[in-house]
Design a protein around this motif. Structure first.
Motif, PDB file in Angstrom:
ATOM      1  N   LEU A   7      -4.002  -5.260   5.563  1.00 51.97           N
ATOM      2  CA  LEU A   7      -4.475  -4.658   4.311  1.00 51.97           C
ATOM      3  C   LEU A   7      -5.804  -3.852   4.396  1.00 51.97           C
ATOM      4  O   LEU A   7      -6.770  -4.422   4.767  1.00 51.97           O
ATOM      5  CB  LEU A   7      -4.598  -5.745   3.273  1.00 51.97           C
ATOM      6  CG  LEU A   7      -3.404  -6.621   3.233  1.00 51.97           C
ATOM      7  CD1 LEU A   7      -3.615  -7.846   2.373  1.00 51.97           C
ATOM      8  CD2 LEU A   7      -2.226  -5.895   2.797  1.00 51.97           C
ATOM      9  N   ALA A   8      -6.041  -2.354   3.987  1.00 51.68           N
ATOM     10  CA  ALA A   8      -7.311  -1.555   3.986  1.00 51.68           C
ATOM     11  C   ALA A   8      -7.568  -0.899   2.647  1.00 51.68           C
ATOM     12  O   ALA A   8      -6.645  -0.413   2.056  1.00 51.68           O
ATOM     13  CB  ALA A   8      -7.284  -0.494   5.066  1.00 51.68           C
ATOM     14  N   PRO A   9      -8.789  -0.866   2.185  1.00 48.08           N
ATOM     15  CA  PRO A   9      -9.068  -0.511   0.810  1.00 48.08           C
ATOM     16  C   PRO A   9      -8.637   0.889   0.408  1.00 48.08           C
ATOM     17  O   PRO A   9      -8.496   1.769   1.217  1.00 48.08           O
ATOM     18  CB  PRO A   9     -10.582  -0.649   0.718  1.00 48.08           C
ATOM     19  CG  PRO A   9     -11.073  -0.615   2.106  1.00 48.08           C
ATOM     20  CD  PRO A   9      -9.953  -1.012   2.992  1.00 48.08           C
ATOM     21  N   GLY A  10      -8.464   1.033  -0.915  1.00 44.33           N
ATOM     22  CA  GLY A  10      -8.181   2.338  -1.471  1.00 44.33           C
ATOM     23  C   GLY A  10      -6.757   2.491  -1.939  1.00 44.33           C
ATOM     24  O   GLY A  10      -5.851   1.883  -1.441  1.00 44.33           O
ATOM     25  N   ALA A  11      -6.578   3.344  -2.927  1.00 38.63           N
ATOM     26  CA  ALA A  11      -5.250   3.648  -3.431  1.00 38.63           C
ATOM     27  C   ALA A  11      -4.860   5.039  -2.954  1.00 38.63           C
ATOM     28  O   ALA A  11      -5.694   5.870  -2.681  1.00 38.63           O
ATOM     29  CB  ALA A  11      -5.257   3.596  -4.958  1.00 38.63           C
ATOM     30  N   VAL A  12      -3.552   5.272  -2.864  1.00 42.85           N
ATOM     31  CA  VAL A  12      -3.065   6.555  -2.390  1.00 42.85           C
ATOM     32  C   VAL A  12      -1.950   7.058  -3.285  1.00 42.85           C
ATOM     33  O   VAL A  12      -1.394   6.322  -4.069  1.00 42.85           O
ATOM     34  CB  VAL A  12      -2.558   6.446  -0.933  1.00 42.85           C
ATOM     35  CG1 VAL A  12      -3.681   6.073  -0.004  1.00 42.85           C
ATOM     36  CG2 VAL A  12      -1.434   5.451  -0.828  1.00 42.85           C
ATOM     37  N   ARG A  13      -1.597   8.298  -3.143  1.00 43.76           N
ATOM     38  CA  ARG A  13      -0.482   8.879  -3.867  1.00 43.76           C
ATOM     39  C   ARG A  13       0.826   8.440  -3.231  1.00 43.76           C
ATOM     40  O   ARG A  13       0.901   8.160  -2.048  1.00 43.76           O
ATOM     41  CB  ARG A  13      -0.582  10.381  -3.832  1.00 43.76           C
ATOM     42  CG  ARG A  13      -1.722  10.955  -4.612  1.00 43.76           C
ATOM     43  CD  ARG A  13      -1.666  12.450  -4.443  1.00 43.76           C
ATOM     44  NE  ARG A  13      -2.269  13.371  -5.310  1.00 43.76           N
ATOM     45  CZ  ARG A  13      -3.159  13.231  -6.234  1.00 43.76           C
ATOM     46  NH1 ARG A  13      -3.618  12.062  -6.511  1.00 43.76           N
ATOM     47  NH2 ARG A  13      -3.624  14.227  -6.929  1.00 43.76           N
ATOM     48  N   ALA A  14       1.898   8.432  -4.027  1.00 42.80           N
ATOM     49  CA  ALA A  14       3.204   7.979  -3.558  1.00 42.80           C
ATOM     50  C   ALA A  14       3.672   8.736  -2.329  1.00 42.80           C
ATOM     51  O   ALA A  14       4.249   8.159  -1.431  1.00 42.80           O
ATOM     52  CB  ALA A  14       4.227   8.099  -4.678  1.00 42.80           C
ATOM     53  N   GLU A  15       3.436  10.054  -2.269  1.00 42.31           N
ATOM     54  CA  GLU A  15       3.939  10.819  -1.142  1.00 42.31           C
ATOM     55  C   GLU A  15       3.267  10.416   0.173  1.00 42.31           C
ATOM     56  O   GLU A  15       3.789  10.703   1.229  1.00 42.31           O
ATOM     57  CB  GLU A  15       3.808  12.327  -1.385  1.00 42.31           C
ATOM     58  CG  GLU A  15       2.389  12.816  -1.528  1.00 42.31           C
ATOM     59  CD  GLU A  15       1.879  12.809  -2.947  1.00 42.31           C
ATOM     60  OE1 GLU A  15       2.453  12.134  -3.837  1.00 42.31           O
ATOM     61  OE2 GLU A  15       0.858  13.465  -3.192  1.00 42.31           O
ATOM     62  N   ARG A  16       2.138   9.748   0.128  1.00 38.21           N
ATOM     63  CA  ARG A  16       1.465   9.328   1.355  1.00 38.21           C
ATOM     64  C   ARG A  16       1.929   7.954   1.828  1.00 38.21           C
ATOM     65  O   ARG A  16       1.708   7.616   2.972  1.00 38.21           O
ATOM     66  CB  ARG A  16      -0.040   9.334   1.144  1.00 38.21           C
ATOM     67  CG  ARG A  16      -0.563  10.762   0.993  1.00 38.21           C
ATOM     68  CD  ARG A  16      -2.046  10.816   0.824  1.00 38.21           C
ATOM     69  NE  ARG A  16      -2.729  10.194   1.949  1.00 38.21           N
ATOM     70  CZ  ARG A  16      -3.935   9.667   1.861  1.00 38.21           C
ATOM     71  NH1 ARG A  16      -4.590   9.680   0.709  1.00 38.21           N
ATOM     72  NH2 ARG A  16      -4.515   9.131   2.900  1.00 38.21           N
ATOM     73  N   LEU A  17       2.517   7.164   0.948  1.00 38.99           N
ATOM     74  CA  LEU A  17       3.019   5.850   1.362  1.00 38.99           C
ATOM     75  C   LEU A  17       4.489   5.990   1.702  1.00 38.99           C
ATOM     76  O   LEU A  17       5.328   6.106   0.847  1.00 38.99           O
ATOM     77  CB  LEU A  17       2.811   4.811   0.265  1.00 38.99           C
ATOM     78  CG  LEU A  17       1.406   4.270   0.170  1.00 38.99           C
ATOM     79  CD1 LEU A  17       1.306   3.246  -0.937  1.00 38.99           C
ATOM     80  CD2 LEU A  17       0.963   3.672   1.476  1.00 38.99           C
ATOM     81  N   ASP A  18       4.763   5.944   2.963  1.00 40.85           N
ATOM     82  CA  ASP A  18       6.071   6.242   3.490  1.00 40.85           C
ATOM     83  C   ASP A  18       6.349   5.234   4.598  1.00 40.85           C
ATOM     84  O   ASP A  18       5.461   4.915   5.378  1.00 40.85           O
ATOM     85  CB  ASP A  18       5.953   7.692   3.955  1.00 40.85           C
ATOM     86  CG  ASP A  18       7.009   8.195   4.865  1.00 40.85           C
ATOM     87  OD1 ASP A  18       7.708   7.403   5.495  1.00 40.85           O
ATOM     88  OD2 ASP A  18       7.106   9.413   4.954  1.00 40.85           O
ATOM     89  N   GLY A 103      -0.643   2.127  -3.863  1.00 40.64           N
ATOM     90  CA  GLY A 103      -1.052   1.375  -2.693  1.00 40.64           C
ATOM     91  C   GLY A 103      -1.325  -0.093  -2.980  1.00 40.64           C
ATOM     92  O   GLY A 103      -1.678  -0.851  -2.081  1.00 40.64           O
ATOM     93  N   HIS A 104      -1.144  -0.534  -4.239  1.00 34.52           N
ATOM     94  CA  HIS A 104      -1.393  -1.948  -4.576  1.00 34.52           C
ATOM     95  C   HIS A 104      -0.458  -2.846  -3.768  1.00 34.52           C
ATOM     96  O   HIS A 104       0.731  -2.582  -3.644  1.00 34.52           O
ATOM     97  CB  HIS A 104      -1.190  -2.205  -6.068  1.00 34.52           C
ATOM     98  CG  HIS A 104      -1.350  -3.657  -6.407  1.00 34.52           C
ATOM     99  ND1 HIS A 104      -2.584  -4.278  -6.453  1.00 34.52           N
ATOM    100  CD2 HIS A 104      -0.430  -4.609  -6.670  1.00 34.52           C
ATOM    101  CE1 HIS A 104      -2.408  -5.551  -6.748  1.00 34.52           C
ATOM    102  NE2 HIS A 104      -1.117  -5.772  -6.881  1.00 34.52           N
ATOM    103  N   LEU A 105      -1.017  -3.915  -3.224  1.00 36.86           N
ATOM    104  CA  LEU A 105      -0.270  -4.865  -2.410  1.00 36.86           C
ATOM    105  C   LEU A 105      -0.234  -6.222  -3.095  1.00 36.86           C
ATOM    106  O   LEU A 105      -1.263  -6.722  -3.560  1.00 36.86           O
ATOM    107  CB  LEU A 105      -0.954  -5.028  -1.049  1.00 36.86           C
ATOM    108  CG  LEU A 105      -0.433  -6.195  -0.216  1.00 36.86           C
ATOM    109  CD1 LEU A 105       0.774  -5.763   0.582  1.00 36.86           C
ATOM    110  CD2 LEU A 105      -1.508  -6.736   0.679  1.00 36.86           C
ATOM    111  N   SER A 106       0.946  -6.823  -3.159  1.00 32.18           N
ATOM    112  CA  SER A 106       1.115  -8.215  -3.558  1.00 32.18           C
ATOM    113  C   SER A 106       1.846  -8.895  -2.407  1.00 32.18           C
ATOM    114  O   SER A 106       2.792  -8.331  -1.854  1.00 32.18           O
ATOM    115  CB  SER A 106       1.962  -8.342  -4.824  1.00 32.18           C
ATOM    116  OG  SER A 106       1.303  -7.765  -5.920  1.00 32.18           O
TER     117      SER A 106
END
Length: 125
Positions: A7-18, A103-106
């Protein structure tokens, strides 16, 4: 538990989480729950869990940032809204869900004695 290290801090846009790109993640909150689901906030140090790690979907591996701890990813599902990862190791089962838009993680890990619930965030590497 090894699986919940990424896990690393910060949120990202959907197109970057792939699912094709590695993710760096950080855990910001943790709770330990007993066999009857009574949960208590804990620190990562108390449960011997690294605060940062890496999800490498292509290699199907979840690892601590320093590479000293790793767990294989047994199942990976890429949905429109989230990445869902599951695995097991040393008598524990674990699940990570990463929201692609933020980018939220559970995450959770469980064994016969109880479970851990974790929250954090991920960014594309």
């Amino acid at each position: 538990m090894i699986a919940l290290l990424a896990l690393a801090p910060g949120a990202v846009r959907a197109e970057r989480l792939d699912a094709c790109k590695p993710l760096l993640c950080s855990i910001s909150e943790a709770a330990e729950c007993d066999g009857v689901a009574a949960c208590t906030d804990v620190t990562l140090e108390q449960i011997d869990l690294p605060a940062r790690g890496r999800i490498d979907c292509a290699a199907k591996q979840l690892a601590s940032q320093d590479g000293q701890r790793a767990s294989p990813i047994a199942a990976l599902e890429t949905l429109d809204a989230a990445l869902v990862l599951q695995g097991h190791q040393n008598g524990r089962g674990w699940t990570l869900v990463v929201e692609r838009a933020t980018g939220h993680l559970s995450a959770s890990a469980a064994d016969a004695e109880g479970a851990f619930a974790l929250a954090g965030s991920c960014t594309a590497e």
